[in-house]
Design a protein around this motif. Structure first.
Motif, PDB file in Angstrom:
ATOM      1  N   GLN A   1     -16.725   6.589   1.087  1.00  0.00           N
ATOM      2  CA  GLN A   1     -18.097   6.318   0.646  1.00  0.00           C
ATOM      3  C   GLN A   1     -19.128   6.723   1.690  1.00  0.00           C
ATOM      4  O   GLN A   1     -20.295   6.954   1.363  1.00  0.00           O
ATOM      5  CB  GLN A   1     -18.243   4.833   0.305  1.00  0.00           C
ATOM      6  CG  GLN A   1     -17.550   4.457  -1.007  1.00  0.00           C
ATOM      7  CD  GLN A   1     -17.574   2.972  -1.282  1.00  0.00           C
ATOM      8  OE1 GLN A   1     -17.686   2.156  -0.356  1.00  0.00           O
ATOM      9  NE2 GLN A   1     -17.472   2.593  -2.543  1.00  0.00           N
TER      10      GLN A   1
ATOM     11  N   SER B   1     -10.245   8.249  -6.416  1.00  0.00           N
ATOM     12  CA  SER B   1      -9.591   6.944  -6.302  1.00  0.00           C
ATOM     13  C   SER B   1      -8.666   6.948  -5.090  1.00  0.00           C
ATOM     14  O   SER B   1      -8.201   8.010  -4.646  1.00  0.00           O
ATOM     15  CB  SER B   1      -8.803   6.618  -7.574  1.00  0.00           C
ATOM     16  OG  SER B   1      -7.850   7.625  -7.853  1.00  0.00           O
TER      17      SER B   1
ATOM     18  N   ARG C   1      -3.602   3.822  -7.837  1.00  0.00           N
ATOM     19  CA  ARG C   1      -4.776   3.999  -6.984  1.00  0.00           C
ATOM     20  C   ARG C   1      -5.872   3.064  -7.505  1.00  0.00           C
ATOM     21  O   ARG C   1      -6.748   3.472  -8.277  1.00  0.00           O
ATOM     22  CB  ARG C   1      -5.241   5.452  -6.994  1.00  0.00           C
ATOM     23  CG  ARG C   1      -4.141   6.441  -6.615  1.00  0.00           C
ATOM     24  CD  ARG C   1      -4.589   7.878  -6.743  1.00  0.00           C
ATOM     25  NE  ARG C   1      -5.435   8.280  -5.647  1.00  0.00           N
ATOM     26  CZ  ARG C   1      -4.994   8.764  -4.491  1.00  0.00           C
ATOM     27  NH1 ARG C   1      -3.688   8.917  -4.298  1.00  0.00           N
ATOM     28  NH2 ARG C   1      -5.826   9.109  -3.538  1.00  0.00           N
TER      29      ARG C   1
ATOM     30  N   ASN D   1       0.830  -1.216   0.000  1.00  0.00           N
ATOM     31  CA  ASN D   1       0.000   0.000   0.000  1.00  0.00           C
ATOM     32  C   ASN D   1       0.861   1.262   0.000  1.00  0.00           C
ATOM     33  O   ASN D   1       0.525   2.256  -0.650  1.00  0.00           O
ATOM     34  CB  ASN D   1      -0.911   0.011   1.230  1.00  0.00           C
ATOM     35  CG  ASN D   1      -1.916  -1.123   1.221  1.00  0.00           C
ATOM     36  OD1 ASN D   1      -2.268  -1.638   0.160  1.00  0.00           O
ATOM     37  ND2 ASN D   1      -2.371  -1.529   2.394  1.00  0.00           N
TER      38      ASN D   1
ATOM     39  N   TYR E   1      -8.480   1.586  -6.126  1.00  0.00           N
ATOM     40  CA  TYR E   1      -9.820   1.572  -5.550  1.00  0.00           C
ATOM     41  C   TYR E   1     -10.544   2.857  -5.941  1.00  0.00           C
ATOM     42  O   TYR E   1     -10.106   3.959  -5.587  1.00  0.00           O
ATOM     43  CB  TYR E   1      -9.742   1.433  -4.028  1.00  0.00           C
ATOM     44  CG  TYR E   1      -9.019   0.177  -3.597  1.00  0.00           C
ATOM     45  CD1 TYR E   1      -9.661  -1.049  -3.580  1.00  0.00           C
ATOM     46  CD2 TYR E   1      -7.674   0.220  -3.236  1.00  0.00           C
ATOM     47  CE1 TYR E   1      -8.996  -2.205  -3.203  1.00  0.00           C
ATOM     48  CE2 TYR E   1      -6.996  -0.927  -2.856  1.00  0.00           C
ATOM     49  CZ  TYR E   1      -7.664  -2.139  -2.840  1.00  0.00           C
ATOM     50  OH  TYR E   1      -7.004  -3.275  -2.470  1.00  0.00           O
ATOM     51  N   HIS E   2     -11.637   2.700  -6.691  1.00  0.00           N
ATOM     52  CA  HIS E   2     -12.321   3.852  -7.284  1.00  0.00           C
ATOM     53  C   HIS E   2     -13.729   3.990  -6.725  1.00  0.00           C
ATOM     54  O   HIS E   2     -14.432   3.003  -6.508  1.00  0.00           O
ATOM     55  CB  HIS E   2     -12.396   3.698  -8.807  1.00  0.00           C
ATOM     56  CG  HIS E   2     -11.053   3.583  -9.469  1.00  0.00           C
ATOM     57  ND1 HIS E   2     -10.303   4.678  -9.843  1.00  0.00           N
ATOM     58  CD2 HIS E   2     -10.304   2.490  -9.778  1.00  0.00           C
ATOM     59  CE1 HIS E   2      -9.167   4.268 -10.373  1.00  0.00           C
ATOM     60  NE2 HIS E   2      -9.145   2.941 -10.350  1.00  0.00           N
ATOM     61  N   CYS E   3     -14.135   5.255  -6.521  1.00  0.00           N
ATOM     62  CA  CYS E   3     -15.502   5.571  -6.103  1.00  0.00           C
ATOM     63  C   CYS E   3     -16.295   6.032  -7.323  1.00  0.00           C
ATOM     64  O   CYS E   3     -15.721   6.548  -8.298  1.00  0.00           O
ATOM     65  CB  CYS E   3     -15.485   6.665  -5.025  1.00  0.00           C
ATOM     66  SG  CYS E   3     -17.140   7.181  -4.475  1.00  0.00           S
TER      67      CYS E   3
ATOM     68  N   SER F   1      -9.612   3.261   2.821  1.00  0.00           N
ATOM     69  CA  SER F   1      -9.799   4.684   2.506  1.00  0.00           C
ATOM     70  C   SER F   1     -11.034   4.880   1.640  1.00  0.00           C
ATOM     71  O   SER F   1     -11.779   5.853   1.810  1.00  0.00           O
ATOM     72  CB  SER F   1      -8.564   5.230   1.792  1.00  0.00           C
ATOM     73  OG  SER F   1      -7.412   5.077   2.587  1.00  0.00           O
ATOM     74  N   LEU F   2     -11.269   3.955   0.709  1.00  0.00           N
ATOM     75  CA  LEU F   2     -12.465   4.033  -0.129  1.00  0.00           C
ATOM     76  C   LEU F   2     -13.722   3.855   0.710  1.00  0.00           C
ATOM     77  O   LEU F   2     -14.708   4.587   0.536  1.00  0.00           O
ATOM     78  CB  LEU F   2     -12.403   2.965  -1.224  1.00  0.00           C
ATOM     79  CG  LEU F   2     -13.657   2.809  -2.081  1.00  0.00           C
ATOM     80  CD1 LEU F   2     -13.970   4.098  -2.813  1.00  0.00           C
ATOM     81  CD2 LEU F   2     -13.503   1.659  -3.065  1.00  0.00           C
ATOM     82  N   THR F   3     -13.691   2.899   1.641  1.00  0.00           N
ATOM     83  CA  THR F   3     -14.853   2.661   2.506  1.00  0.00           C
ATOM     84  C   THR F   3     -15.173   3.897   3.351  1.00  0.00           C
ATOM     85  O   THR F   3     -16.336   4.289   3.495  1.00  0.00           O
ATOM     86  CB  THR F   3     -14.594   1.467   3.423  1.00  0.00           C
ATOM     87  OG1 THR F   3     -14.290   0.312   2.619  1.00  0.00           O
ATOM     88  CG2 THR F   3     -15.796   1.163   4.289  1.00  0.00           C
TER      89      THR F   3
ATOM     90  N   GLN G   1      -5.958   2.430  -0.794  1.00  0.00           N
ATOM     91  CA  GLN G   1      -6.375   1.338   0.079  1.00  0.00           C
ATOM     92  C   GLN G   1      -7.892   1.216   0.075  1.00  0.00           C
ATOM     93  O   GLN G   1      -8.609   2.204  -0.086  1.00  0.00           O
ATOM     94  CB  GLN G   1      -5.895   1.584   1.517  1.00  0.00           C
ATOM     95  CG  GLN G   1      -4.394   1.741   1.656  1.00  0.00           C
ATOM     96  CD  GLN G   1      -3.976   1.954   3.087  1.00  0.00           C
ATOM     97  OE1 GLN G   1      -4.439   1.252   3.988  1.00  0.00           O
ATOM     98  NE2 GLN G   1      -3.107   2.918   3.325  1.00  0.00           N
ATOM     99  N   SER G   2      -8.360  -0.021   0.271  1.00  0.00           N
ATOM    100  CA  SER G   2      -9.803  -0.247   0.295  1.00  0.00           C
ATOM    101  C   SER G   2     -10.439   0.415   1.516  1.00  0.00           C
ATOM    102  O   SER G   2     -11.587   0.868   1.460  1.00  0.00           O
ATOM    103  CB  SER G   2     -10.080  -1.753   0.319  1.00  0.00           C
ATOM    104  OG  SER G   2      -9.492  -2.359   1.456  1.00  0.00           O
TER     105      SER G   2
END
Length: 425
Positions: free
Chosen positions: A229, A218, A209, A200, A211-213, A224-226, A221-222
């Protein structure tokens, strides 16, 4: 909570305290035996509810409610013990998988060709692609010569070599073994005991990057995306137990909890106690009128970043906070909260002199000047003083023909006093 009145003639001996159904064979909640105490403890642990003995309230709980309580408590225990049970489950799964992989390796000629044992039975040498040699002893398991990690089986060692040292592009330099093992970044001095954490970290260097929203942002890390969201949702996941304020993220709640703590950082000028070093620095900037934040739209300057953010909302045409009672709209949530207090008549601030109540702390402060005769707003053109800034602004406009706001004059006078103080030094 308002007190409920009960009839003395009401019979509650055969009613369940929870479901209010008739109890034929129930349990007395307030008896001295261990069963009753166990039920009350489970109710408190599961639902944070304390049942107390009341003379006119039912004292029994039926068997059906006891069964539902037991189900709720079992679910709570499962949630609490998940990590311990998962570790046991994971270890059992790995052992079963290693046994099946050994049989698969013996049947697969391609995998078997990558394992090249020597004649000495006390030490097994494994070579992958005939480039690296990995030693292991039967007593200690199978040891990787690159990172000194010890694995249980030959297949586990082979999988470790491929996944950790050959397939990953940024494995970096590995030092130490066991709990002292460290994975070092190849581009900076960063190191970590976890290989995935290093992966990471390396994404910061190469710009990856993955992991995209759906909004276009983007992340590396997953997690950070969670967390991001949650900003698209109106749901609040964390609540302050002291004041009831709600937050989307745990770190926001952790920062808020400092509000309820006693300040440990003291100002050397006014002796005010503040809770963080950052708030103390902002407080000192206010003493010296240091304004590091400026609005790009109108050029106004501010001492702290939150003041600038609140000011920027004034330039926003969109007013998202709306009163559900009268349709009043504002771009600031705090203004809507104050507005709703006026609808509800919630005057929580009380004057100690005349017992008059106010909606906000600032309203109470303005009222208290009636008793103290304090007039903190001086007119710059004459010697008059006023209790309220609005009265000063009106006086300056009607008497002296000046059009300005007290806040702007205060800023200019504060800056000039700072410059004069520095010049005298």
């Amino acid at each position: 909570m308002s007190k409920v009145l009960f009839s003395e003639n009401l019979t509650t001996n055969n009613i369940c305290r929870i479901c209010l159904l008739s109890v034929e064979d129930g349990t007395d909640l307030f008896s001295e035996d261990g069963t009753s105490k166990n039920i009350l403890e489970k109710i408190h642990l599961c639902f944070q509810i304390i049942l107390n003995y009341e003379e006119y309230l039912p004292n029994y709980i039926c068997n059906n409610c006891c069964k539902e309580l037991e189900c709720a408590n079992n679910f709570r225990v499962k949630c609490i013990t998940f990590e311990e049970r998962f570790i046991v489950y994971n270890n059992e799964t790995v052992e079963d998988q290693d046994d099946s992989d050994i049989k698969q390796t013996e049947d697969d000629p391609e995998l078997r060709s990558n394992l090249m044992p020597v004649e000495n039975d006390s030490e097994v040498h494994l070579a992958y692609n005939a480039n690296e040699t990995y030693k292991s002893q039967y007593n200690d398991g199978y040891k990787c010569d690159i990172c000194n990690k010890i694995l249980k089986t030959k297949v586990s060692l082979l999988k470790h070599i491929v996944s950790m040292h050959q397939m990953k592009k940024h494995v970096g330099r590995i030092t130490g073994s066991g709990v002292n093992r460290r994975y070092h970044c190849t581009k900076c001095v960063y190191s970590t005991p976890h290989s995935q954490t290093l992966v990471n970290h390396m994404r910061r260097h190469n710009g990856e990057r993955p992991y995209h929203c759906k909004c276009g942002k983007s992340f590396t890390q997953s997690a950070s995306l969670t967390a991001h969201q949650k900003t698209h949702s109106n749901m609040m996941y964390f609540t302050c137990a002291t004041c009831g304020k709600q937050f989307r993220h745990a770190y926001s709640l952790k920062t808020h909890l400092r509000v309820h703590e006693t300040g440990s950082f003291k100002c050397s000028i006014c002796q005010k106690a503040l809770k963080t070093q950052k708030s103390l620095q902002g407080h000192m900037n206010r003493h010296y009128n240091i304004r590091n934040y400026n609005c790009e739209d109108c050029g106004a300057t501010f001492i702290t970043c939150p003041e600038l953010l609140n000011h920027r909302k004034k330039h926003s045409v969109e007013k998202t906070a709306e009163c559900h009672l009268c349709g009043y709209k504002t771009n600031a949530k705090k203004n809507l909260v104050i507005h709703l207090k006026r609808h509800a008549g919630d005057k929580a601030y009380k004057c100690e002199v005349c017992n008059k109540t106010a909606y906000t702390q600032s309203d109470l402060r303005r009222h208290q000047r009636v008793h103290s005769r304090e007039k903190p707003y001086p007119c710059p053109a004459c010697s008059q003083h006023f209790s309220h800034s609005s009265t000063l602004n009106q006086h300056a406009r009607n008497v002296h023909g000046l059009t300005y706001r007290w806040g702007e004059y205060k800023t200019e006078s504060g800056m000039s006093s700072v410059k004069q103080e520095k010049h005298e030094q």
